[in-house]
Motif scaffolding. Structure first.
Motif, short mmCIF file in Angstrom:
data_model
loop_
_atom_site.label_atom_id
_atom_site.label_comp_id
_atom_site.label_asym_id
_atom_site.label_seq_id
_atom_site.Cartn_x
_atom_site.Cartn_y
_atom_site.Cartn_z
N UNK A 24 43.69 39.76 45.78
CA UNK A 24 43.68 39.71 44.33
C UNK A 24 42.50 40.50 43.76
N UNK A 25 41.31 40.31 44.34
CA UNK A 25 40.13 41.04 43.90
C UNK A 25 40.35 42.55 44.09
N UNK A 26 40.92 42.93 45.21
CA UNK A 26 41.19 44.34 45.47
C UNK A 26 42.15 44.93 44.44
N UNK A 27 43.21 44.19 44.11
CA UNK A 27 44.18 44.66 43.12
C UNK A 27 43.54 44.78 41.74
N UNK A 28 42.76 43.78 41.38
CA UNK A 28 42.08 43.84 40.08
C UNK A 28 41.05 44.96 40.05
N UNK A 48 50.04 44.84 39.38
CA UNK A 48 50.73 43.66 38.84
C UNK A 48 51.54 42.96 39.93
N UNK A 49 52.23 43.73 40.74
CA UNK A 49 53.04 43.15 41.83
C UNK A 49 52.14 42.43 42.85
N UNK A 50 51.03 43.06 43.21
CA UNK A 50 50.12 42.45 44.18
C UNK A 50 49.49 41.18 43.61
N UNK A 51 49.18 41.19 42.33
CA UNK A 51 48.59 40.01 41.69
C UNK A 51 49.59 38.86 41.66
N UNK A 52 50.83 39.15 41.29
CA UNK A 52 51.86 38.11 41.26
C UNK A 52 52.11 37.53 42.64
N UNK A 53 52.18 38.40 43.64
CA UNK A 53 52.39 37.94 45.02
C UNK A 53 51.23 37.07 45.48
N UNK A 105 48.91 31.92 46.84
CA UNK A 105 47.78 31.01 46.65
C UNK A 105 48.27 29.63 46.23
N UNK A 106 49.24 29.58 45.34
CA UNK A 106 49.78 28.29 44.90
C UNK A 106 50.40 27.54 46.08
N UNK A 107 51.13 28.26 46.94
CA UNK A 107 51.73 27.62 48.12
C UNK A 107 50.64 27.07 49.05
N UNK A 108 49.58 27.84 49.23
CA UNK A 108 48.48 27.40 50.10
C UNK A 108 47.77 26.20 49.49
#
Length: 170
Positions: A105-109, A139-144, A149-152
């Motif tokens: 997420x940090x990398x995508x942002x 956007x795709x990487x952030x959503x994924x 993260x929610x599953x974890x």
């Protein structure tokens, strides 16, 4: 006979204490992880404020600044959870998943923030294509990452519940 009963009782006590200690290690690891996340500033209030800032952005520059703040918040969270040493493999595995996801997420942002979106300057068609492709990929990487993260976090919540720790995860 009495000797065997005492020995069996002693062994049963040792096994019970050992199992209880393992449960306590998991519980203490979960609490440690939860505290680190809170201390990193990753909470509902902070995320709501950052989301409001994104929603209020009126220019690409304002949007980029707000996205940079979100990246910085996730970076603090990423560093906080990576700094922890756990006693149990269960929590260590969950931390590793969260670390990978927050790193992505940090990398995508980072990629998005460093894109240099300019609202007042026209792009050539090639530049415009590059900007749109980068935005779509980020956007795709952030959503994924958010979905994973929610599953974890749900796994962490279930592990917490099994060990007497009530984590509020939405």
């Amino acid at each position: 006979m009495v000797k065997h009963s005492i020995r069996n009782l002693f062994l049963a006590s040792v096994i019970s204490l050992t199992l209880a200690a393992c449960g306590n290690d998991i519980k203490s690891d979960i609490i440690l992880l939860d505290q680190a996340v809170s201390q990193s500033g990753m909470n509902d209030k902070t995320m709501t404020e950052l989301q409001k800032e994104i929603a209020a952005a009126r220019s690409p520059e304002e949007f980029t600044v707000a996205a940079g703040k979100i990246r910085d918040q996730y970076q603090r969270y990423h560093q906080a959870i990576n700094a922890l040493n756990f006693k149990t493999d269960e929590v260590r595995g969950i931390r590793d998943e969260l670390s990978t996801q927050s790193g992505e997420l940090v990398s995508s942002l980072d990629e998005f923030v460093n894109l240099n979106i300019r609202s007042s300057v026209s792009y050539t068609p090639v530049q415009a294509d590059r900007v749109h492709a980068t935005i779509a990929r980020a956007e795709n990487q952030i959503q994924t990452s958010e979905k994973n993260t929610l599953q974890t976090l749900k796994k962490l919540q279930a592990l917490g519940k099994d060990n007497g720790v009530d984590l509020q995860i939405q």
